[in-house]
Design an enzyme around this catalytic site. Structure first.
Site, PDB file in Angstrom:
ATOM      1  N   ARG A 274       0.797  -1.228   0.000  1.00 30.50           N
ATOM      2  CA  ARG A 274       0.000   0.000   0.000  1.00 30.50           C
ATOM      3  C   ARG A 274       0.832   1.283   0.000  1.00 30.50           C
ATOM      4  O   ARG A 274       0.297   2.375  -0.139  1.00 30.50           O
ATOM      5  CB  ARG A 274      -0.958   0.000   1.210  1.00 30.50           C
ATOM      6  CG  ARG A 274      -2.160  -0.904   1.000  1.00 30.50           C
ATOM      7  CD  ARG A 274      -2.976  -1.040   2.256  1.00 30.50           C
ATOM      8  NE  ARG A 274      -2.369  -1.968   3.219  1.00 30.50           N
ATOM      9  CZ  ARG A 274      -2.751  -2.084   4.486  1.00 30.50           C
ATOM     10  NH1 ARG A 274      -3.714  -1.323   4.949  1.00 30.50           N
ATOM     11  NH2 ARG A 274      -2.160  -2.948   5.280  1.00 30.50           N
TER      12      ARG A 274
ATOM     13  N   LYS B 132       8.995  -0.908   2.754  1.00 34.50           N
ATOM     14  CA  LYS B 132       8.201  -0.043   3.637  1.00 34.50           C
ATOM     15  C   LYS B 132       8.990   0.471   4.843  1.00 34.50           C
ATOM     16  O   LYS B 132       8.944   1.659   5.166  1.00 34.50           O
ATOM     17  CB  LYS B 132       6.954  -0.788   4.118  1.00 34.50           C
ATOM     18  CG  LYS B 132       6.147   0.028   5.109  1.00 34.50           C
ATOM     19  CD  LYS B 132       4.755  -0.481   5.283  1.00 34.50           C
ATOM     20  CE  LYS B 132       4.678  -1.715   6.140  1.00 34.50           C
ATOM     21  NZ  LYS B 132       3.286  -2.080   6.417  1.00 34.50           N
TER      22      LYS B 132
ATOM     23  N   ASP C 189       7.406  -1.768  11.219  1.00 35.87           N
ATOM     24  CA  ASP C 189       6.587  -0.668  10.703  1.00 35.87           C
ATOM     25  C   ASP C 189       5.720  -0.035  11.790  1.00 35.87           C
ATOM     26  O   ASP C 189       4.728   0.629  11.501  1.00 35.87           O
ATOM     27  CB  ASP C 189       5.719  -1.151   9.526  1.00 35.87           C
ATOM     28  CG  ASP C 189       4.807  -2.308   9.911  1.00 35.87           C
ATOM     29  OD1 ASP C 189       4.862  -2.761  11.069  1.00 35.87           O
ATOM     30  OD2 ASP C 189       4.026  -2.762   9.047  1.00 35.87           O
TER      31      ASP C 189
ATOM     32  N   GLY D 259      -6.501  -7.630  15.461  1.00 31.87           N
ATOM     33  CA  GLY D 259      -6.797  -8.794  16.286  1.00 31.87           C
ATOM     34  C   GLY D 259      -7.482  -8.358  17.581  1.00 31.87           C
ATOM     35  O   GLY D 259      -7.086  -7.372  18.195  1.00 31.87           O
TER      36      GLY D 259
ATOM     37  N   LYS E 224      30.086  30.127   1.452  1.00 34.16           N
ATOM     38  CA  LYS E 224      30.473  28.720   1.348  1.00 34.16           C
ATOM     39  C   LYS E 224      31.919  28.593   1.764  1.00 34.16           C
ATOM     40  O   LYS E 224      32.765  29.347   1.278  1.00 34.16           O
ATOM     41  CB  LYS E 224      30.301  28.221  -0.086  1.00 34.16           C
ATOM     42  CG  LYS E 224      30.511  26.722  -0.215  1.00 34.16           C
ATOM     43  CD  LYS E 224      31.105  26.308  -1.540  1.00 34.16           C
ATOM     44  CE  LYS E 224      32.561  26.716  -1.653  1.00 34.16           C
ATOM     45  NZ  LYS E 224      33.205  26.245  -2.876  1.00 34.16           N
TER      46      LYS E 224
HETATM   47  C1  UD1 Z   1      -1.103  -8.363  13.144  1.00 34.56           C
HETATM   48  C2  UD1 Z   1      -1.698  -9.225  14.246  1.00 34.56           C
HETATM   49  C3  UD1 Z   1      -2.970  -8.558  14.759  1.00 34.56           C
HETATM   50  C4  UD1 Z   1      -2.686  -7.146  15.224  1.00 34.56           C
HETATM   51  C5  UD1 Z   1      -2.024  -6.369  14.099  1.00 34.56           C
HETATM   52  C6  UD1 Z   1      -1.580  -5.025  14.583  1.00 34.56           C
HETATM   53  C7  UD1 Z   1      -1.138 -11.533  13.744  1.00 34.56           C
HETATM   54  C8  UD1 Z   1      -1.632 -12.785  13.164  1.00 34.56           C
HETATM   55  N1  UD1 Z   1      -2.001 -10.511  13.725  1.00 34.56           N
HETATM   56  O1  UD1 Z   1      -2.004  -8.372  12.070  1.00 34.56           O
HETATM   57  O2  UD1 Z   1      -3.515  -9.319  15.835  1.00 34.56           O
HETATM   58  O3  UD1 Z   1      -3.875  -6.520  15.637  1.00 34.56           O
HETATM   59  O4  UD1 Z   1      -0.854  -7.059  13.632  1.00 34.56           O
HETATM   60  O5  UD1 Z   1      -1.111  -4.259  13.505  1.00 34.56           O
HETATM   61  O6  UD1 Z   1      -0.035 -11.479  14.212  1.00 34.56           O
HETATM   62  N2  UD1 Z   1       5.415  -9.791   8.803  1.00 34.56           N
HETATM   63  C9  UD1 Z   1       6.523 -10.520   8.419  1.00 34.56           C
HETATM   64  N3  UD1 Z   1       6.331 -11.738   7.845  1.00 34.56           N
HETATM   65  C10 UD1 Z   1       5.113 -12.257   7.623  1.00 34.56           C
HETATM   66  C11 UD1 Z   1       3.990 -11.492   8.015  1.00 34.56           C
HETATM   67  C12 UD1 Z   1       4.171 -10.281   8.606  1.00 34.56           C
HETATM   68  O7  UD1 Z   1       7.661 -10.079   8.604  1.00 34.56           O
HETATM   69  O8  UD1 Z   1       5.045 -13.345   7.102  1.00 34.56           O
HETATM   70  C13 UD1 Z   1       5.616  -8.485   9.435  1.00 34.56           C
HETATM   71  C14 UD1 Z   1       5.080  -7.360   8.594  1.00 34.56           C
HETATM   72  O9  UD1 Z   1       6.087  -6.842   7.750  1.00 34.56           O
HETATM   73  C15 UD1 Z   1       4.655  -6.349   9.638  1.00 34.56           C
HETATM   74  C16 UD1 Z   1       4.255  -7.207  10.823  1.00 34.56           C
HETATM   75  O10 UD1 Z   1       4.874  -8.457  10.631  1.00 34.56           O
HETATM   76  O11 UD1 Z   1       5.705  -5.533  10.050  1.00 34.56           O
HETATM   77  C17 UD1 Z   1       2.746  -7.366  10.955  1.00 34.56           C
HETATM   78  O12 UD1 Z   1       2.246  -8.008   9.810  1.00 34.56           O
HETATM   79  P1  UD1 Z   1       0.812  -7.665   9.243  1.00 34.56           P
HETATM   80  O13 UD1 Z   1       0.551  -8.501   8.061  1.00 34.56           O
HETATM   81  O14 UD1 Z   1       0.659  -6.208   9.088  1.00 34.56           O
HETATM   82  O15 UD1 Z   1      -0.099  -8.161  10.459  1.00 34.56           O
HETATM   83  P2  UD1 Z   1      -1.654  -8.057  10.526  1.00 34.56           P
HETATM   84  O16 UD1 Z   1      -2.251  -9.118   9.707  1.00 34.56           O
HETATM   85  O17 UD1 Z   1      -2.059  -6.680  10.239  1.00 34.56           O
HETATM   86 CA    CA Z   2      -1.413  -5.147   8.669  1.00 31.92          CA
END
Ligand code: UD1
Ligand code: CA
Length: 456
Positions: free
Chosen positions: A17, A24, A104, A138, A349
């Protein structure tokens, strides 16, 4: 006794996004990448180790963070937060607490993380927030005794669960021994087909391990997923930083129109007007005043110095009681001694300006050594560049330069010498000499101006 701490930072996500070629977590917030903010807060906790899980743009991230003490682990496919933490298992120890951070989520302060760590010793600790719009997050599920028993992801939640406003910020602190046991048991049998880190909460509940929540301010735990959230995070950060500075005595006309992208150390009674941007390392002595619309980068200003409206000061050292601007531009490498004046439309400068010397209007002074008590007339230019080489101009103490002089470097003007207005100076001038480097004026008597032809 607190347990040793290890930190795992998740930063493998693509950040679709953001619509950007830059990973990011490398986007800029107040002069530092998002992930650098997270790393700095993590480092403040003195962890035993820091592991960063990288995937998308891994090389760029590694290059950017080169030289910092941390381990990188690869996650080839982004199969979920649980899968991401799993990549870090080989280096995790049984006797430690493992703190999971997101690359992030840049606004969390180390004090908040410290609360989470200290409250979760030997337990599962979850950083939670209560929000009015929990969509996409979550939810924290509690049993009849109000104890946390699970986290349910938005996409897997029932209607009743969706109404819950207490959410998981994503940050958790978990005993190493338990985490290493639980992660391999995660299943991806959910709506998103991902390995959820959050599923370990139900596992902890089954084992009757204590699960505790540390509430935090929702804005602090806000993630950056797009450029709108990035801009809001920037404003939040800037206002928090400005508030701290004002509490320490800094005077800001409007904290909403103040940006510090680096560090500021300031004395007493420093006042900064609106729309000023400070970048890098900035030092402002007692009583310094900065007018509206100024940019200061990596510079130090001595006590009582005033920078007037619309001026730029970069990589320069300015002593006390100097006046700069309005509309002055100090490019890198200048040193101004006490009481120097650099006025409107003056560009400097790589130039040293001695005590009390003045260049008040419309000048370019480059690669110059200017002594004390020098007066530089309007329109004076140092011709420091012949197209290939840069040469220095030396102007000794008490020199007076009339308006619109061109000083062709290398050239030296001896102490107390005077340069007549409009001169082009190509040879050195001895002490106390007057240098005239212009054609002589001719006045003609009886001169008739051309007259307009009369209409016939
Ligand atoms: C996650 C939480 C959710 C919480 C939310 C807060 C889980 C399953 N869910 O959801 O409960 O409310 O964060 O923002 O944990 N990342 C990786 N590898 C992966 C997946 C993610 O490095 O395979 C990293 C992403 O880059 C990011 C962070 O983990 O920095 C969170 O991943 P994201 O996909 O945003 O989590 P959500 O599904 O939003
Ligand atoms: Ca997310």
């Amino acid at each position: 006794m607190t347990m040793p701490l290890s930190i795992v930072i998740l930063a493998a996500g693509k950040g679709t996004r953001m619509h950007s070629d830059l990973p990011k977590v490398l986007h800029d917030l107040a002069g530092k990448s998002l992930v650098q903010h997270v790393l700095d807060s993590a480092r403040a906790l003195n962890p035993r180790s820091i592991q960063m899980v990288v995937g998308f743009g891994a090389d760029k991230i590694k290059e950017k963070l080169q030289g910092q003490e941390l381990d990188f682990v690869y996650q080839d496919q982004q199969l979920g937060t649980g899968h991401a933490v799993m990549q870090a298992i080989p280096k995790l120890k049984d006797d430690e607490q493992v703190l999971v951070l997101y690359g992030d989520v840049p606004l969390l302060q180390s004090s908040t993380l410290l609360d989470l760590v200290s409250q979760s010793q030997g337990k599962v600790g979850i950083l939670t927030a209560t929000v009015s719009q929990p969509n996409g997050l979550g939810r924290i599920i509690r049993d009849d005794q109000n104890n946390i028993c699970a986290i349910v992801e938005d996409k897997d939640a029932t209607e009743a669960q969706r109404a819950i406003k207490e959410i998981n910020t994503g940050l958790m602190c978990i005993p190493g021994e338990a985490l290493k046991r639980w992660l391999p048991k995660l299943q991806a049998n959910n709506t998103q087909g991902e390995y959820y880190l959050t599923d370990i909460v139900a596992m902890a509940d089954t084992e009757q391990m204590n699960i505790v929540s540390t509430p935090c301010i929702a804005e602090e735990a806000g993630g950056v997923n797009d450029k709108v959230q990035l801009a809001f995070a920037e404003r939040y950060f800037q206002l928090r930083q400005a508030t701290e500075l004002m509490r320490a005595g800094l005077g800001l006309k409007d904290p909403n129109r103040f940006d510090l992208r680096g560090t500021l150390s300031h004395g007493r009674d420093v006042e900064i007007d609106i729309n000023t941007i400070l970048v890098g390392k900035v030092i402002l002595g007692d009583g310094v005043r900065i007018g509206p619309n100024c940019l200061l980068r990596d510079c130090s200003l001595g006590a009582g110095t005033v920078v007037h409206t619309n001026s730029i000061v970069t990589e320069s050292t300015v002593a006390e009681n100097c006046h700069i601007g309005p509309f002055a531009r100090l490019r890198p490498g200048n040193t101004l001694a006490a009481g120097a004046h650099v006025g409107n439309y003056v560009e400097l400068k790589n130039t040293q300006v001695g005590t009390g010397s003045k260049a008040n209007h419309l000048s370019y002074l480059g690669d110059s050594d200017i002594g004390a008590g020098v007066n530089i007339g309007a329109g004076t230019i140092t011709c420091n560049y012949d197209g290939i080489n840069k040469s220095r101009t030396t102007i000794e103490d008490d020199v007076f330069i009339g308006s619109n002089a061109s000083l062709v470097a290398p050239v030296t003007l001896g102490a107390g010498s005077t340069v007549a207005a409009g001169s082009v100076i190509t040879h050195d001038v001895e002490k106390k000499q007057l240098a005239l480097g212009r054609s002589k004026q001719i006045n003609k008597n009886g001169w008739q101006r051309p007259a307009k032809k009369k209409d016939r």
